[in-house]
Design a protein around this motif. Structure first.
Motif, short mmCIF file in Angstrom:
data_model
loop_
_atom_site.label_atom_id
_atom_site.label_comp_id
_atom_site.label_asym_id
_atom_site.label_seq_id
_atom_site.Cartn_x
_atom_site.Cartn_y
_atom_site.Cartn_z
N ALA A 1 0.84 -1.20 0.00
CA ALA A 1 0.00 0.00 0.00
C ALA A 1 0.87 1.24 0.00
N ALA A 2 0.29 2.34 -0.47
CA ALA A 2 0.98 3.63 -0.48
C ALA A 2 -0.04 4.73 -0.27
N ARG A 3 0.38 5.83 0.30
CA ARG A 3 -0.48 6.98 0.52
C ARG A 3 0.35 8.24 0.51
N ARG A 4 -0.22 9.33 0.07
CA ARG A 4 0.47 10.61 0.07
C ARG A 4 -0.56 11.73 0.11
N SER A 5 -0.12 12.91 0.55
CA SER A 5 -1.00 14.07 0.58
C SER A 5 -0.17 15.33 0.65
N ASP A 6 -0.66 16.39 0.00
CA ASP A 6 -0.03 17.70 0.15
C ASP A 6 -0.30 18.28 1.54
N GLY A 7 -1.38 17.80 2.17
CA GLY A 7 -1.70 18.23 3.51
C GLY A 7 -2.19 19.66 3.60
N PHE A 8 -2.27 20.15 4.82
CA PHE A 8 -2.70 21.52 5.09
C PHE A 8 -1.83 22.07 6.20
N ASN A 9 -1.90 23.36 6.43
CA ASN A 9 -1.09 23.98 7.47
C ASN A 9 -1.65 23.58 8.84
N ALA A 10 -0.87 22.78 9.58
CA ALA A 10 -1.37 22.22 10.83
C ALA A 10 -1.58 23.28 11.91
N ILE A 11 -0.71 24.29 11.96
CA ILE A 11 -0.83 25.36 12.94
C ILE A 11 -1.18 26.64 12.19
N VAL A 12 -2.31 27.22 12.51
CA VAL A 12 -2.80 28.37 11.74
C VAL A 12 -2.62 29.70 12.47
N ASP A 13 -2.22 29.68 13.72
CA ASP A 13 -2.05 30.90 14.50
C ASP A 13 -0.62 31.41 14.37
N PRO A 14 -0.38 32.54 13.71
CA PRO A 14 0.99 33.06 13.54
C PRO A 14 1.67 33.37 14.87
N ALA A 15 0.91 33.56 15.95
CA ALA A 15 1.52 33.86 17.25
C ALA A 15 2.13 32.61 17.89
N ASN A 16 1.81 31.46 17.39
CA ASN A 16 2.36 30.21 17.92
C ASN A 16 3.83 30.11 17.54
N PHE A 17 4.69 29.78 18.52
CA PHE A 17 6.13 29.70 18.27
C PHE A 17 6.46 28.72 17.15
N SER A 18 5.69 27.62 17.04
CA SER A 18 5.97 26.59 16.04
C SER A 18 5.36 26.88 14.68
N TYR A 19 4.68 28.01 14.53
CA TYR A 19 3.98 28.33 13.27
C TYR A 19 4.95 28.37 12.10
N ASN A 20 4.52 27.75 11.01
CA ASN A 20 5.26 27.82 9.75
C ASN A 20 4.22 27.82 8.63
N ASP A 21 4.25 28.82 7.79
CA ASP A 21 3.22 29.00 6.76
C ASP A 21 3.49 28.08 5.58
#
Length: 628
Positions: free
Chosen positions: A214-234
């Motif tokens: 089996a195989a799977r893939r995805s472009d995904g979405f931005n997991a963290i949407v709050d720019p104030a979050n230290f881990s945020y990456n657009d």
């Protein structure tokens, strides 16, 4: 002073040896005495009843169990439309999940309010958790490889040893049957998500085989949407995964079979760890096992198995790569014996844990020897199961756990069960030896559980029904928590207590071509020191689904909901409750072809399973399955 990193074998180790010696004596006696009756050591069950092995380490009819168990079969997995194991578990009785983003993000399962590392996860009987973190990488177990899942709710250390305080999730991969069969599937959906797989199975003379890729893939979405979050990456947080399972068995004589199994999964998933770098987690989960099942006579058979599992994880960050690999070698020799009244299972196990890549741990190995006994009896309306186990570790000493449960069918279609048991969770290598933030003197967490259940099944006005309620109280002591003193010297300590109490209501109705299923959990997973809810657990959660079939067309609607939760132990980061609606449909065509479409979160609700992480909004997947 040099910290003590290994503990000598305790007096309880002598008890483990005594159990093994006693077992050998019993087996020798059985081999020498002719059978008093011709009886299969496996419990008899109706041909149509689902058979469960996790609840007693031996086959049992689902309707005769004294334990609280859910079985998810291959058809239900396929029709669910779920894209991940965690997503499938989310709609099961007694189970909550958390996910740090999309389908391939770090996922955790909480059974009856217990911590994620207090739930034991097995693949074909093999432990797969990381010895450093204590967590099981649920996100790396693809649904394409799964034949069925058994969920055992409630403490099970008396059956499986450490870490089964909340329960056990056992995954069974696909295996070969007598006739040749083949399958394939493909799907595409939101966020450029693509899935695909194929497999075959069959037999040739005394050999059976199965292979699934089996195989799977995805472009995904931005997991963290709050720019104030230290881990945020657009950026988008996508993933790429591949997996394979294979099995082969050789029945070299009547009731004598040798089976080899292997699984391998690789998942490369992006996550937000900070601005300006594409952080990734690459996980390789693999294992193999070889088992010989042999019937000695009409009363006695044994299964001798050996195997190894690996959890290899590399965090690729802007600060460098951080690899960790743990390996678990496991050997088990189980004897199933038919007695005049009931069935007895005796087993010896050895588990060897190794940390391959570490951060300078003082100790990188741990060995545990275990002995256990399980007694089961079914007499008329009564069912009884009792078990005792001794786990003797060269790191934390010996622990003895036990459990007993009784079931009574007091009227046609009505059954009551009561039981109790003890369990424990072993400290991880991170807890014990991580440089600067560890404590080599930690003891295992301990729990005591009591529960009772009531079940009714039958048919009324053409409607088949199955309803059950189970209540439990599980007290956990010596919880390992991270604490800091006035000088900010921080380390884990056995400092807290938890009380996990609640009730699960579950039921199913079938009328002609309509199926209604649902469950709701009402619980209080509390820290007894301050009354706070344990992180990411709700007081109420549940799911209900309705499926209708019209000839070749089947449609289903599902509603999953949860009350509010908190993301931290202090209960300051509140996550609101949520309700999600999912829709699915499939059309069964000719020659084994099925077309399907599934819509997740059709109302596009914004909700969190972990604070600060998005769940991606509404998503649609469509595709086809083929089987012959």
């Amino acid at each position: 002073m040099e910290p003590q990193t290994r503990k000598t074998r305790s007096p309880a180790g002598a008890r483990a040896a005594a159990v093994v010696t006693l077992s050998a004596s019993i087996l020798a006696g059985i081999a020498a005495v002719p059978p008093a009756r011709a009886q299969d050591p496996q419990p008899k069950s109706a041909a149509l009843d689902p058979v469960v092995v996790t609840a007693a380490r031996a086959p049992q009819s689902l309707n005769e169990l004294t334990a609280d168990v859910t079985v998810i079969g291959a058809d239900e997995i396929a029709r669910s439309g779920a894209e991940s194991l965690a997503q499938l578990l989310q709609r099961q009785p007694g189970v909550e999940i958390s996910m740090n983003g999309g389908r391939a993000s770090v996922a955790s399962a909480f059974i009856r309010g217990a911590n994620a590392n207090q739930t034991l996860v097995l693949i074909d009987g093999m432990r797969i958790s990381s010895s450093t973190t204590g967590a099981s990488t649920l996100e790396a177990i693809p649904l394409d490889q799964i034949e069925r899942i058994e969920i055992l709710r409630g403490p099970a250390s008396a059956l499986y040893g450490a870490d089964a305080i909340g329960g056990v999730i056992q995954v069974f991969t696909r295996e070969g049957g007598r006739a040749f069969s083949a399958n394939a599937n493909a799907g595409y959906g939101t966020h450029a998500t693509a899935v695909g797989g194929a497999g075959l199975s069959g037999s040739s003379g005394a050999f059976r085989y199965a292979l699934q890729v089996a195989a799977r893939r995805s472009d995904g979405f931005n997991a963290i949407v709050d720019p104030a979050n230290f881990s945020y990456n657009d950026d988008r947080d996508g993933y790429d995964g591949r997996s394979l399972t294979a099995s082969g068995s050789w029945r070299w004589a009547k009731d004598q079979e040798l089976t080899l199994r292997a699984f391998h999964s690789v998942l490369d998933a992006q996550y937000d760890g900070g601005p300006g770098f594409d952080d990734r987690q690459v996980t390789r989960l693999s294992g193999w096992s070889l088992a010989s099942a042999n019937r000695i006579n009409d009363r006695w058979r044994w299964t001798l198995s050996a195997g190894e599992s690996r959890d290899d994880s590399v965090a690729k960050t802007g600060f460098g790569d951080f690899p960790f690999e743990t390996r678990q070698r496991q050997v088990a020799w189980q004897h199933d014996i038919a007695l005049e009244h009931g069935d007895l299972s005796l087993a010896y196990e050895r588990r060897e844990e190794r940390v391959i890549n570490d951060a300078g741990f003082a100790t990188t190995r741990r060995d545990t020897d275990s002995a256990l006994a399980i007694y089961r009896v079914q007499r008329g309306p009564h069912a009884l199961q009792a078990s005792v186990r001794v786990d003797d570790s060269d790191q934390y000493g010996a622990r003895t756990t036990g459990a007993v449960a009784w079931g009574y069918a007091f009227a046609p279609g009505w059954r009551v069960t009561v039981g109790g048991g003890t369990a424990f969770r072993a400290p991880t290598f991170n807890d014990l030896y991580y440089p600067g933030v560890s404590n080599p003197d930690l003891s295992p967490e301990r729990s005591r559980n009591v529960e009772a259940g009531l079940q009714t099944t039958g048919t009324a006005a053409g409607i088949r029904y199955d309803a059950r309620v189970t209540g439990w109280v599980n007290r956990v002591t010596g919880l390992i928590v991270f604490a800091c003193d006035a000088d900010f010297n921080c380390a884990p300590i056995n400092a807290e207590r938890a009380r996990l109490a609640g009730a699960t209501f579950a039921g199913e109705l079938r009328w002609k071509d309509t199926v209604v299923k649902g469950s709701v959990d009402v619980q209080e997973p509390e820290n007894r020191e301050n009354g706070n809810l344990l992180p990411r657990r709700a007081r109420t959660h549940g799911a209900v689904s309705v499926a209708q079939t019209w000839g070749r067309l089947r449609a289903a609607a599902e509603f999953a909901a949860s009350s509010h939760r908190f993301d931290d132990a202090a209960n300051t980061r509140r996550m609101g409750g949520y309700g999600v609606v999912n829709l699915s449909a499939e059309w069964n065509g000719d020659r084994g072809l099925t077309l399907f479409v599934r819509a997740e979160n059709v109302l596009d609700r914004d909700y969190e399973l972990a604070a600060g992480y998005s769940t991606g909004g509404a998503q649609v997947t469509a595709g086809l399955r083929w089987a012959m």
